[in-house]
Write a protein that holds these residues in place. Structure first.
Motif, PDB file in Angstrom:
ATOM      1  N   ARG A  71      12.020   1.790  -5.218  1.00  0.00           N
ATOM      2  CA  ARG A  71      12.690   1.321  -6.434  1.00  0.00           C
ATOM      3  C   ARG A  71      12.467  -0.180  -6.632  1.00  0.00           C
ATOM      4  N   ALA A  72      12.544  -0.933  -5.551  1.00  0.00           N
ATOM      5  CA  ALA A  72      12.345  -2.387  -5.656  1.00  0.00           C
ATOM      6  C   ALA A  72      10.909  -2.710  -6.071  1.00  0.00           C
ATOM      7  N   LEU A  73       9.947  -1.941  -5.588  1.00  0.00           N
ATOM      8  CA  LEU A  73       8.559  -2.140  -5.983  1.00  0.00           C
ATOM      9  C   LEU A  73       8.354  -1.791  -7.455  1.00  0.00           C
ATOM     10  N   HIS A  74       8.954  -0.711  -7.911  1.00  0.00           N
ATOM     11  CA  HIS A  74       8.846  -0.346  -9.320  1.00  0.00           C
ATOM     12  C   HIS A  74       9.369  -1.464 -10.218  1.00  0.00           C
ATOM     13  N   ALA A  75      10.440  -2.107  -9.794  1.00  0.00           N
ATOM     14  CA  ALA A  75      10.992  -3.213 -10.580  1.00  0.00           C
ATOM     15  C   ALA A  75      10.059  -4.413 -10.612  1.00  0.00           C
ATOM     16  N   ARG A  76       9.057  -4.427  -9.721  1.00  0.00           N
ATOM     17  CA  ARG A  76       8.082  -5.509  -9.649  1.00  0.00           C
ATOM     18  C   ARG A  76       6.705  -5.100 -10.156  1.00  0.00           C
ATOM     19  N   GLY A  77       6.618  -3.934 -10.782  1.00  0.00           N
ATOM     20  CA  GLY A  77       5.362  -3.519 -11.403  1.00  0.00           C
ATOM     21  C   GLY A  77       4.449  -2.680 -10.541  1.00  0.00           C
ATOM     22  N   VAL A  78       4.827  -2.444  -9.287  1.00  0.00           N
ATOM     23  CA  VAL A  78       3.984  -1.671  -8.376  1.00  0.00           C
ATOM     24  C   VAL A  78       4.246  -0.188  -8.595  1.00  0.00           C
ATOM     25  N   ALA A  79       3.209   0.521  -9.009  1.00  0.00           N
ATOM     26  CA  ALA A  79       3.331   1.946  -9.284  1.00  0.00           C
ATOM     27  C   ALA A  79       2.914   2.799  -8.097  1.00  0.00           C
ATOM     28  N   ALA A  80       2.052   2.265  -7.231  1.00  0.00           N
ATOM     29  CA  ALA A  80       1.536   3.016  -6.090  1.00  0.00           C
ATOM     30  C   ALA A  80       1.376   2.066  -4.909  1.00  0.00           C
ATOM     31  N   TYR A  81       1.655   2.568  -3.706  1.00  0.00           N
ATOM     32  CA  TYR A  81       1.558   1.678  -2.550  1.00  0.00           C
ATOM     33  C   TYR A  81       1.331   2.458  -1.267  1.00  0.00           C
ATOM     34  N   LEU A  82       0.907   1.685  -0.249  1.00  0.00           N
ATOM     35  CA  LEU A  82       0.762   2.217   1.097  1.00  0.00           C
ATOM     36  C   LEU A  82       1.870   1.636   1.970  1.00  0.00           C
ATOM     37  N   PRO A  83       2.910   2.406   2.296  1.00  0.00           N
ATOM     38  CA  PRO A  83       3.855   1.943   3.309  1.00  0.00           C
ATOM     39  C   PRO A  83       3.082   1.636   4.589  1.00  0.00           C
ATOM     40  N   THR A  84       3.399   0.501   5.187  1.00  0.00           N
ATOM     41  CA  THR A  84       2.638   0.035   6.343  1.00  0.00           C
ATOM     42  C   THR A  84       3.502   0.083   7.589  1.00  0.00           C
ATOM     43  N   VAL A  85       3.102   0.899   8.540  1.00  0.00           N
ATOM     44  CA  VAL A  85       3.807   1.040   9.818  1.00  0.00           C
ATOM     45  C   VAL A  85       3.035   0.231  10.848  1.00  0.00           C
ATOM     46  N   ILE A  86       3.751  -0.660  11.537  1.00  0.00           N
ATOM     47  CA  ILE A  86       3.061  -1.614  12.410  1.00  0.00           C
ATOM     48  C   ILE A  86       3.225  -1.273  13.893  1.00  0.00           C
ATOM     49  N   THR A  87       2.609  -2.108  14.707  1.00  0.00           N
ATOM     50  CA  THR A  87       2.625  -1.986  16.157  1.00  0.00           C
ATOM     51  C   THR A  87       4.034  -1.753  16.692  1.00  0.00           C
ATOM     52  N   GLY A  88       4.149  -0.837  17.624  1.00  0.00           N
ATOM     53  CA  GLY A  88       5.435  -0.557  18.251  1.00  0.00           C
ATOM     54  C   GLY A  88       5.266   0.523  19.287  1.00  0.00           C
ATOM     55  N   SER A  89       6.385   1.001  19.793  1.00  0.00           N
ATOM     56  CA  SER A  89       6.346   2.084  20.769  1.00  0.00           C
ATOM     57  C   SER A  89       5.844   3.358  20.104  1.00  0.00           C
ATOM     58  N   ASP A  90       5.373   4.264  20.913  1.00  0.00           N
ATOM     59  CA  ASP A  90       4.903   5.560  20.414  1.00  0.00           C
ATOM     60  C   ASP A  90       6.003   6.244  19.609  1.00  0.00           C
ATOM     61  N   ASP A  91       7.219   6.236  20.129  1.00  0.00           N
ATOM     62  CA  ASP A  91       8.335   6.918  19.459  1.00  0.00           C
ATOM     63  C   ASP A  91       8.673   6.270  18.127  1.00  0.00           C
ATOM     64  N   ARG A  92       8.709   4.936  18.084  1.00  0.00           N
ATOM     65  CA  ARG A  92       9.085   4.284  16.830  1.00  0.00           C
ATOM     66  C   ARG A  92       8.041   4.516  15.753  1.00  0.00           C
ATOM     67  N   ILE A  93       6.770   4.407  16.124  1.00  0.00           N
ATOM     68  CA  ILE A  93       5.719   4.632  15.139  1.00  0.00           C
ATOM     69  C   ILE A  93       5.794   6.059  14.598  1.00  0.00           C
TER      70      ILE A  93
END
Length: 384
Positions: A71-93
Motif C-alpha cells: 500500500r505504501a508503494l502504491h501511494a508512491r507510484g510503484v505498481a510492481a516490485y520485487l520484495p527483497t529478502v536479505i542475508t540471514g539464518s536459513d530459518d529466517r530466510i
C-alpha cells in the motif's frame, strides 16, 4: 474504465481504455485539455526491503507487513516490485519467502504487484564494507541444495539473486541459476576483473546498487566498481537518493551505463519515518538523519539501506544527472522489465496489463507528485 493522461514518452494526450485488467485501446485525444497529468506504465522497483514501518526482513514477516509495504508503494507510484529478502539464518530466510509466497497465492490486496522475489544474499562477501549491513555470521558460499529449499519455500517465485562471484562454488551456481531463468546480479563483492568476467560468461547480467556495498577505500584502478561500470554486458541498478552515491558520482556512472541504467529504491522499513535512532535486523542500531541518510550507529560510514522511495529517486536522478524526466521514467519501467525478461510489463501499450502511474512534475523544484497508481485496471489510492 477509461483514464486520461499525457504520455511521458511521446508527450501526446491520450485516453486509455481498460477492460478486465488489460489495456484494450489507447486513443490520442483530438483536443488537448491542457491539465492532464503525465502517465507512464506502472513503475517497477527491483529492490524493496520494507517501507513505512513495515519490514520484509523481520524475524517473522506477516501478511500485514507485506500489505503495508505494498500500500505504501502504491501511494508512491510503484505498481510492481520485487520484495527483497536479505542475508540471514536459513530459518529466517525461508520464513520470509514462505510468507511472501503465501500472500501472493492468497490473492490479497495488491498481490499481483509482487512480480517475483529478490534474494540478496546470503552468498555475499564477508568483508567489512563489501558486506554493507549484512550480518557477517550468515554470509556463506553458494549452495544449490540450500537455494532449492529457498525456492521451494518461495513457491518458485525467486526470480533474482544477488551474490558475490568470488565465493567458492559461484560459477556453477550462476550457471544453474541462469539455466533456471533466474536473473543473476553481482553485488556486495570484492571480485577481481577475472572473476567478474567469468561470472558474466556464466550468466550474470546485472550489478546490484553499483558503487555501494564496497570497501570505503579502494585502489584507484583497477577495482571491481570500474570493472563493472566498463563492462557493456552488465546492466546496473543505482540508488539515486543523494547518499548512496554523491550526485556527481551518480552523474558520471549514469553517463557510462547510459541505456543500461536502472533506478531502484533499496528502501527499508524506515522510509517515511521520523529521524532518530532505531533498532533494525539490518545493521542492528541505525540512525535516520533529517536529510534521509540511514547509517549504522557503530559504523556511520556504512549505510543501512535507503529511506527514500522510487518517486524521490526519479526526481533525484533528474536533478543530479543528465537524465531527462522521460529517461528516468524509462529506467523504472521499460528497462527493469527487459532485465526480468518481461518487456510487456514495462510498456504502455494495447494488450499490456493495465498497470500505469499518472503523476505531475514540478520543474522548478524537481519534484514529483503521484496522482494515482493503477494495477489490474484499478485505482489503488485515487487522486490526492
Amino acid at each position: 474504465m477509461d483514464y486520461q493522461g499525457r504520455r511521458i514518452d511521446t508527450g501526446e494526450p491520450v485516453e486509455i481504455e481498460v477492460q478486465d485488467g488489460v489495456i484494450t485501446a489507447i486513443h490520442k485525444l483530438t483536443e488537448d485539455p491542457g491539465h492532464l497529468p503525465w502517465v507512464s506504465s506502472g513503475w517497477i522497483d527491483l529492490q524493496v526491503n520494507g517501507l513505512a514501518g513495515y519490514d520484509l526482513n523481520s524475524e517473522r514477516v506477516t501478511s500485514a507487513d507485506i500489505e503495508g509495504v505494498t500500500r505504501a508503494l502504491h501511494a508512491r507510484g510503484v505498481a510492481a516490485y520485487l520484495p527483497t529478502v536479505i542475508t540471514g539464518s536459513d530459518d529466517r530466510i525461508k520464513q520470509g519467502l514462505r510468507a511472501l509466497a503465501d500472500y501472493c497465492n492468497s490473492g490479497a490486496y495488491g498481490a499481483s504487484s509482487i512480480i517475483g522475489l529478490h534474494l540478496e544474499g546470503p552468498y555475499l562477501s564477508s568483508e567489512d564494507g563489501c558486506r554493507g549491513a549484512h550480518d557477517r555470521a550468515y554470509t556463506r558460499n553458494p549452495d544449490w541444495e540450500e537455494f532449492q529449499r529457498f525456492q521451494e519455500a518461495a513457491d518458485g517465485r525467486i526470480i533474482m539473486v544477488t551474490l558475490a562471484p568470488e565465493r567458492p562454488g559461484s560459477l556453477p551456481f550462476i550457471e544453474k541459476l541462469a539455466e533456471a531463468g533466474v536473473v543473476v546480479a553481482i553485488g556486495h563483492t570484492m571480485a577481481t576483473g577475472e572473476q567478474l568476467d567469468a561470472a558474466i560468461r556464466a550468466g550474470a547480467t546485472l550489478s546490484t546498487h553499483l558503487g555501494n556495498g564496497s570497501q570505503p577505500h579502494l585502489p584507484r584502478h583497477p577495482n571491481y566498481i570500474w570493472d563493472q561500470l566498463a563492462d557493456d554486458r552488465l546492466w546496473a541498478t543505482f540508488i539515486p537518493d543523494g547518499h548512496h552515491l554523491a550526485p556527481h558520482v551518480l552523474k558520471a556512472m549514469q553517463r557510462i551505463k547510459r541505456e543500461k541504467t536502472i533506478l531502484v529504491s533499496d528502501c527499508v522499513k524506515f522510509g517515511g519515518m521520523p529521524p532518530g535512532r532505531y533498532h533494525s535486523l539490518i545493521g542492528s542500531h541505525v540512525e535516520l538523519e533529517a536529510n534521509g541518510r540511514l547509517s549504522m550507529v557503530e559504523h556511520p560510514a556504512i549505510l543501512a539501506g535507503s529511506a527514500s522511495t522510487l518517486d524521490m529517486g526519479i526526481a533525484g536522478a533528474v536533478a543530479y544527472t543528465d537524465m531527462s524526466l522521460a529517461e528516468a521514467i524509462e529506467a523504472v519501467t521499460i528497462r527493469p522489465a527487459q532485465v526480468l525478461g518481461r518487456p510487456l510489463l514495462g510498456m504502455l501499450e494495447t494488450g499490456a496489463q493495465a498497470s500505469f502511474t499518472p503523476f505531475t512534475w514540478e520543474e522548478a523544484s524537481a519534484s514529483i507528485r503521484v496522482v494515482d497508481t493503477i494495477t489490474d485496471g484499478m485505482s489503488r489510492f485515487g487522486p490526492r
